[in-house]
Design a protein around this motif. Structure first.
Motif, PDB file in Angstrom:
ATOM      1  N   GLY A  47       0.791  -1.200  -0.039  1.00  0.00           N
ATOM      2  CA  GLY A  47       0.012   0.055   0.093  1.00  0.00           C
ATOM      3  C   GLY A  47       0.884   1.292   0.037  1.00  0.00           C
ATOM      4  O   GLY A  47       0.614   2.283  -0.729  1.00  0.00           O
ATOM      5  N   ILE A  48       2.007   1.536   0.917  1.00  0.00           N
ATOM      6  CA  ILE A  48       2.782   2.570   0.957  1.00  0.00           C
ATOM      7  C   ILE A  48       3.537   2.842  -0.362  1.00  0.00           C
ATOM      8  O   ILE A  48       3.563   3.804  -0.945  1.00  0.00           O
ATOM      9  CB  ILE A  48       3.619   2.285   2.027  1.00  0.00           C
ATOM     10  N   ASP A  49       3.777   1.472  -0.990  1.00  0.00           N
ATOM     11  CA  ASP A  49       4.636   1.444  -2.092  1.00  0.00           C
ATOM     12  C   ASP A  49       3.760   1.972  -3.563  1.00  0.00           C
ATOM     13  O   ASP A  49       4.138   2.427  -4.480  1.00  0.00           O
ATOM     14  CB  ASP A  49       5.101   0.164  -2.497  1.00  0.00           C
ATOM     15  N   ASP A  85       4.435  10.259   1.732  1.00  0.00           N
ATOM     16  CA  ASP A  85       3.217  10.400   1.250  1.00  0.00           C
ATOM     17  C   ASP A  85       3.152  10.470  -0.281  1.00  0.00           C
ATOM     18  O   ASP A  85       3.471  11.614  -0.926  1.00  0.00           O
ATOM     19  CB  ASP A  85       2.569  11.856   1.879  1.00  0.00           C
ATOM     20  N   GLY A  86       2.892   9.557  -1.272  1.00  0.00           N
ATOM     21  CA  GLY A  86       2.929   9.437  -2.346  1.00  0.00           C
ATOM     22  C   GLY A  86       1.650   9.788  -3.115  1.00  0.00           C
ATOM     23  O   GLY A  86       0.792  10.410  -2.370  1.00  0.00           O
ATOM     24  N   ASP A 128       8.643   3.176   7.525  1.00  0.00           N
ATOM     25  CA  ASP A 128       7.306   3.495   8.036  1.00  0.00           C
ATOM     26  C   ASP A 128       6.579   2.164   8.115  1.00  0.00           C
ATOM     27  O   ASP A 128       5.852   2.205   9.069  1.00  0.00           O
ATOM     28  CB  ASP A 128       6.677   4.172   6.592  1.00  0.00           C
ATOM     29  N   VAL A 129       6.839   0.851   7.481  1.00  0.00           N
ATOM     30  CA  VAL A 129       6.258  -0.250   7.588  1.00  0.00           C
ATOM     31  C   VAL A 129       6.748  -0.745   9.051  1.00  0.00           C
ATOM     32  O   VAL A 129       5.970  -1.320   9.962  1.00  0.00           O
ATOM     33  CB  VAL A 129       6.531  -1.198   6.668  1.00  0.00           C
ATOM     34  N   SER A 130       8.035  -0.443   9.472  1.00  0.00           N
ATOM     35  CA  SER A 130       8.748  -0.937  10.380  1.00  0.00           C
ATOM     36  C   SER A 130       8.095  -0.114  11.859  1.00  0.00           C
ATOM     37  O   SER A 130       7.679  -0.550  12.752  1.00  0.00           O
ATOM     38  CB  SER A 130      10.022  -0.678  10.503  1.00  0.00           C
ATOM     39  N   TYR A 131       7.673   1.046  11.544  1.00  0.00           N
ATOM     40  CA  TYR A 131       7.070   2.177  12.661  1.00  0.00           C
ATOM     41  C   TYR A 131       6.013   1.481  13.127  1.00  0.00           C
ATOM     42  O   TYR A 131       5.706   1.368  14.221  1.00  0.00           O
ATOM     43  CB  TYR A 131       6.942   3.336  11.928  1.00  0.00           C
TER      44      TYR A 131
END
Length: 722
Positions: free
Chosen positions: A352-354, A622-623, A517-520
């Protein structure tokens, strides 16, 4: 040309003599070492053999072996010209390599020559075979062959094989048992029934081929053959060697399978004098075993607890626990695996972030959520309408990960263009293998059965091994750089030549900021969410719980997978065959409880002696979101109140009261193992700490290693159809 070929062969025939037999067939024991390169893990014995005379061998064995390996044995001259031509044409066409070796040629290769694959060796083999059949009778050749050929299970010769498979001397073998042993010669690993259901089915097919051959050759009564063909004989439970006790048997089997994958032969492994240097750390193996013993509930024989620890940045498998003692069962749950449930969600978050979403973007938190195809997924809990807990229609991905909100991840999957495919691709890049349907059996180190791009992929319904889960999380811990999991550093042959050396390779699976971010989000699972029991580790950690259900909506496996910057570890709890319900058997069954406490107990030992390292801060990437409607939630402004008139007399103002934040106290740590200055990542650690891998330890009961976790657990479920 024909005359030249005959002349050339005549010269070779005159020049080549039958050599002296190889001393112990020129085989030497192959040794396996821990990661320190000094401590011996085990060895592959070469000569478990007890030679017997031709007359002591039952006729059924002689006839079965001839029917299986060389039906023209009694009439040929040691060679099969038609077979040689047929194999040559097949190999020239690029088909799978075929041999055309008679029993005499196989005997010559083992007893007099080497396993070298070359035309020169094949020519020498042919000449020596022709000469040998002139010097020895067929009975002598068959006797020698049956006393030297490898049958698997470390057994050389028919007498050792009879004991290894049927726990009896060769003279007492039945027709059925003789046909089995004749069958396994062709491929001792594939046709060993102890290696799984598929192996047993393959053996049955080969077994029936051998019996049919005996009937067609007239060496077995047709009526007896018809009766014997129906099923395989019973295989008694043969006590394994004590050298395989504990986890050593699993380590040696894993290394052997990997050597075979790297194109080493069975005979090289069992008698080639190899020196195999592994990634296994003795300290890490002890940590897995002792951590499980400390934290798992007592008195549950059908409960299997699997552990795997992979070093971020290298992919080295440092330690594992297979679920039980090798002498009790040879099924390795660390590679067999199960459904990871919600511990698969971080791969969806990464996708999702990607794709352009951010941690602060919001998704559907109310239950249930309906997919376009009509399937529905709900959150755990009854909720006001009995369909799961509601978290609001705008829940950000930090909170969704923290509380393992199924509906938010379902919404995320649908909101990513080609979401299921993108999540599958991301999981694969991070370290989860795709489903290889050609691979059968229970070894899932290089396949993930059932892993398909379906709408509920984020909820973890496929079968994934703990080894691969640990490796995929290690990629996130390593800033998004992946490394294939491995367990062999190098292999040196008897001459000192390095035949294989592993090269660590890192591929960029996820941008560093995105991985942060995923790790956070996964750190919040430990700090505030379902993984709170992992706070007892006493150092920064990230992870994710998982509680998977089967088709009957019963909990089939329970997980916690997590990491520090130095090590990634996966823990899986399953019962019985791996798909049996944990409900009513393991209470509580959530990944937030026993699996998380077990992870903590293991990681305390792994981290002992290592410095405390911090994770990088979140980047809040934030893409360009691919779909509208997911912007971060902004609460409406509060109404403005009219200020009250001020008094002329002023009084000293009090300091404003601070809004209470989250508690800063971590759960109290349970006593850990004795401290050590030797870290698990130190390659010389094993030789400095010579504690035996399988030494008994005293656990601390149900609460061991769990210390003080108190977050409400979330039962993460799969999509279901209403």
């Amino acid at each position: 040309m024909a005359l030249l070929a005959v002349a050339g062969f005549t010269v070779l025939y005159q020049a080549i003599d039958v050599p002296n037999p190889n001393e112990d067939f020129e085989t030497q024991t192959s040794f396996v070492y821990y990661a320190d390169g000094k401590t011996q893990l085990g060895r592959y014995a070469t000569q478990n053999r007890d030679s017997i005379s031709y007359d002591e061998m039952p006729q059924s064995v002689k006839d079965a072996v001839v029917a299986a390996e060389n039906r023209s044995f009694w009439t040929d001259r040691g060679l099969d010209p038609k077979g040689i031509v047929r194999a040559a044409f097949s190999n020239a066409k690029g088909n799978a390599q075929q041999g055309a070796s008679t029993i005499t040629q196989q005997y010559v290769k083992i007893l007099y020559l080497t396993q070298e694959r070359s035309y020169k060796r094949k020519m020498k083999e042919a000449v020596v075979s022709l000469k040998l059949q002139r010097q020895q009778s067929k009975q002598q050749i068959l006797e020698g062959y049956l006393n030297t050929i490898y049958f698997g299970r470390g057994a050389y010769g028919i007498e050792a094989a009879a004991h290894a498979y049927f726990d009896k001397p060769a003279k007492d073998l039945t027709l059925r048992e003789s046909a089995v042993l004749a069958s396994v010669i062709n491929n001792p690993t594939r046709f060993d029934p102890a290696n799984g259901k598929e192996n047993k089915e393959a053996l049955l097919e080969r077994y029936q081929y051998v019996l049919s051959g005996m009937a067609s050759m007239g060496t077995a009564d047709a009526a007896k053959v018809d009766k014997a063909r129906e099923k395989l004989p019973k295989f008694p439970k043969v006590k394994a060697e004590s050298a395989y006790a504990g986890q050593k048997g699993f380590m040696l089997e894993m290394i052997k399978r990997e050597l075979l994958r790297l194109n080493f032969t069975e005979q090289e492994i069992n008698g080639g004098g190899l020196r195999v240097y592994t990634t296994f750390s003795r300290k890490a193996m002890d940590a897995a075993k002792q951590g499980v013993e400390e934290a798992r509930p007592k008195g549950k024989k059908d409960l299997h607890v699997a552990v795997a620890s992979v070093q971020p940045g290298t992919g080295a498998l440092r330690g594992f626990y297979a679920g039980q003692d090798y002498l009790d069962s040879q099924l390795n749950w660390a590679t067999a695996g199960g459904s990871p449930g919600s511990s698969f969600k971080p791969f969806a978050l990464a996708a999702g972030i990607d794709a352009g979403y951010s941690l602060k973007d919001t998704f559907e938190g109310n239950s249930p959520y309906e997919y376009p195809n009509g399937d529905r997924v709900r959150n755990e809990g009854s909720g006001p309408d009995g369909l799961g807990n509601d978290y609001g229609d705008k829940i950000n991905m930090i909170k969704a990960t923290e509380e393992s909100v199924n509906t938010a991840f379902a919404d995320l999957t649908e909101s990513i263009p080609d979401g299921p495919d993108k999540i599958l691709d991301m999981a694969n890049k991070l370290g989860i293998p795709r489903w290889d349907k050609s691979r059968t059996g229970m070894d899932h180190l290089r396949t993930s059965p059932g892993l398909q791009p379906i709408s509920g992929i984020a909820l973890g319904s496929a079968t994934v091994s703990p080894v691969n889960m640990a490796n995929a999380y290690a990629t996130i811990a390593n800033g998004g750089k992946s490394a294939p999991v491995f367990m062999i550093e190098k292999v040196v042959d008897e001459s000192g030549e390095t035949r294989y050396r592993h090269k660590v390779s890192n591929d960029r699976a996820l941008d560093e900021d995105k991985a942060a971010d995923v790790s956070y989000a996964m750190q919040q699972v430990v700090q505030n969410g379902t993984g709170a029991n992992a706070q007892a580790l006493g150092r920064p950690a990230a992870g994710k719980t998982g509680t998977a259900t089967n088709a009957d909506d019963h909990v089939s496996s329970s997980w916690f997978v997590g990491y520090t910057p130095q090590m990634s570890t996966a823990v899986m709890y399953v019962k019985g065959s791996g798909n049996e319900s944990l409900e009513g058997y393991l209470e509580p069954f959530y990944g937030a409880t026993y699996p998380t406490m077990t992870w903590t107990a293991v990681m305390k030992r792994l981290m002992d002696g290592l410095p405390v390292e911090e994770f990088p801060p979140p980047a809040y990437v934030d893409g360009d979101a691919p779909e509208e409607g997911h912007l971060p939630y902004t609460p409406p402004p509060k109404p403005t109140k009219k200020p009250k008139p001020t008094k002329t007399t002023e009084t000293p103002s009090e300091s404003p009261t601070k809004t209470p934040g989250p508690p800063t106290d971590k759960p109290s740590n349970t006593p850990g193992p004795p401290t050590s200055t030797c870290g698990v990542l130190d390659p010389n650690c094993d030789s400095q700490n010579p504690s035996p891998t399988d030494s008994p330890t005293n656990g601390n009961g149900n609460g061991g290693g769990g210390g003080g976790g108190g977050a409400a657990a979330s039962r993460e479920q799969y999509a279901y159809r209403e």
